[in-house]
Write a protein that holds these residues in place. Structure first.
Motif, PDB file in Angstrom:
ATOM      1  N   CYS A  24       0.835  -1.195   0.000  1.00 42.38           N
ATOM      2  CA  CYS A  24       0.000   0.000   0.000  1.00 42.38           C
ATOM      3  C   CYS A  24       0.868   1.242   0.000  1.00 42.38           C
ATOM      4  N   ALA A  26       0.145   5.311   0.587  1.00 39.80           N
ATOM      5  CA  ALA A  26      -0.887   6.307   0.908  1.00 39.80           C
ATOM      6  C   ALA A  26      -0.419   7.197   2.032  1.00 39.80           C
ATOM      7  N   GLN A  30      -5.392   9.149   4.267  1.00 37.48           N
ATOM      8  CA  GLN A  30      -6.004   8.294   3.256  1.00 37.48           C
ATOM      9  C   GLN A  30      -5.946   6.833   3.684  1.00 37.48           C
ATOM     10  N   GLU A  33      -8.816   5.229   5.585  1.00 35.48           N
ATOM     11  CA  GLU A  33     -10.009   4.885   4.828  1.00 35.48           C
ATOM     12  C   GLU A  33      -9.732   3.900   3.705  1.00 35.48           C
ATOM     13  N   SER A  34      -8.489   3.667   3.341  1.00 33.29           N
ATOM     14  CA  SER A  34      -8.198   2.780   2.221  1.00 33.29           C
ATOM     15  C   SER A  34      -7.568   1.457   2.655  1.00 33.29           C
ATOM     16  N   GLN A  35      -7.526   1.221   3.953  1.00 35.09           N
ATOM     17  CA  GLN A  35      -6.972  -0.030   4.455  1.00 35.09           C
ATOM     18  C   GLN A  35      -7.897  -0.652   5.482  1.00 35.09           C
ATOM     19  N   GLN A 137     -11.980  -0.620   9.904  1.00 35.19           N
ATOM     20  CA  GLN A 137     -11.225   0.420   9.220  1.00 35.19           C
ATOM     21  C   GLN A 137     -10.105   0.845  10.154  1.00 35.19           C
ATOM     22  N   PRO A 152      -5.057  -3.577   1.921  1.00 36.35           N
ATOM     23  CA  PRO A 152      -5.573  -2.481   1.091  1.00 36.35           C
ATOM     24  C   PRO A 152      -6.948  -2.844   0.534  1.00 36.35           C
ATOM     25  N   SER A 156     -10.125   2.191  -5.211  1.00 33.47           N
ATOM     26  CA  SER A 156     -10.472   3.450  -4.567  1.00 33.47           C
ATOM     27  C   SER A 156     -11.983   3.651  -4.476  1.00 33.47           C
ATOM     28  N   ALA A 159     -13.293   2.395  -1.145  1.00 29.50           N
ATOM     29  CA  ALA A 159     -13.039   3.292  -0.018  1.00 29.50           C
ATOM     30  C   ALA A 159     -14.111   4.367   0.062  1.00 29.50           C
TER      31      ALA A 159
END
Length: 171
Positions: A24, A26, A30, A33-35, A137, A152, A156, A159
């Motif tokens: 990942c 980021a 971010q 919210e993206s993992q 999250q 991840p 996107s 997310a």
């Protein structure tokens, strides 16, 4: 050297798990919210695990850890978007495939993981239950648990469908 870099969110350059395929890139805002953070209690000596091992635990093909303690995987409700993302990213299935899997396993005497109503409930249960493993999250991780794997989200768009983490700007 630290003076060259003003205080800004820490950048996660890469997270590679022992031969696993997850990586990942980021910023920390971010990343929340993206993992997906896979968590265990601070009272457990459970080390970081691979994505393949996590899959085997959640499909109940691995039942106990190296200390002889049973794994207790927990899920979010079937309608929770984070559960869908977890199933896709970790189990490599969709909801219908997973249901068919558990229908077969149930008749072999194996029950699916427990279901808890919210990310807060998952954190509380995992923190107080030896051997429990859950996912939330990343922004929902508390000091009572530790992260054993960061996953991840598949893309996107996933997310954007999840709950916004406290303190992040809406777009």
């Amino acid at each position: 050297m630290l003076a060259l870099f003003p205080r800004r969110p820490v950048v996660l350059l890469a997270i590679l798990i022992g031969g696993g395929s997850f990586a990942c890139v980021a910023t920390s805002a971010q990343a929340d919210e993206s993992q997906i953070a896979v968590i265990a209690s601070n009272h457990d000596s459970l080390p970081a695990i691979s994505d393949n091992m996590l899959r085997e635990i959640y499909l109940k093909k691995i039942f106990i850890n190296s200390d002889g303690r049973p794994y207790i995987p927990v899920n979010l409700p079937p309608v929770h978007r984070l559960r869908d993302a977890f199933i896709f990213a970790v189990l490599h299935m969709n909801t219908l495939q997973l249901q068919a899997y558990w229908d077969r396993r149930y008749f072999q005497g194996v029950s699916p993981p427990y279901v808890l109503g919210s990310q807060t409930a998952v954190v509380k249960f995992v923190a107080s239950t030896p051997g429990a493993i859950g996912y939330v999250q990343r922004c929902n991780v508390t000091p009572e648990v530790h992260v054993i794997l960061l996953v991840p989200l598949p893309d996107s768009a996933a997310a954007g469908m999840l709950e916004k983490c406290p303190g992040t700007a809406t777009q």
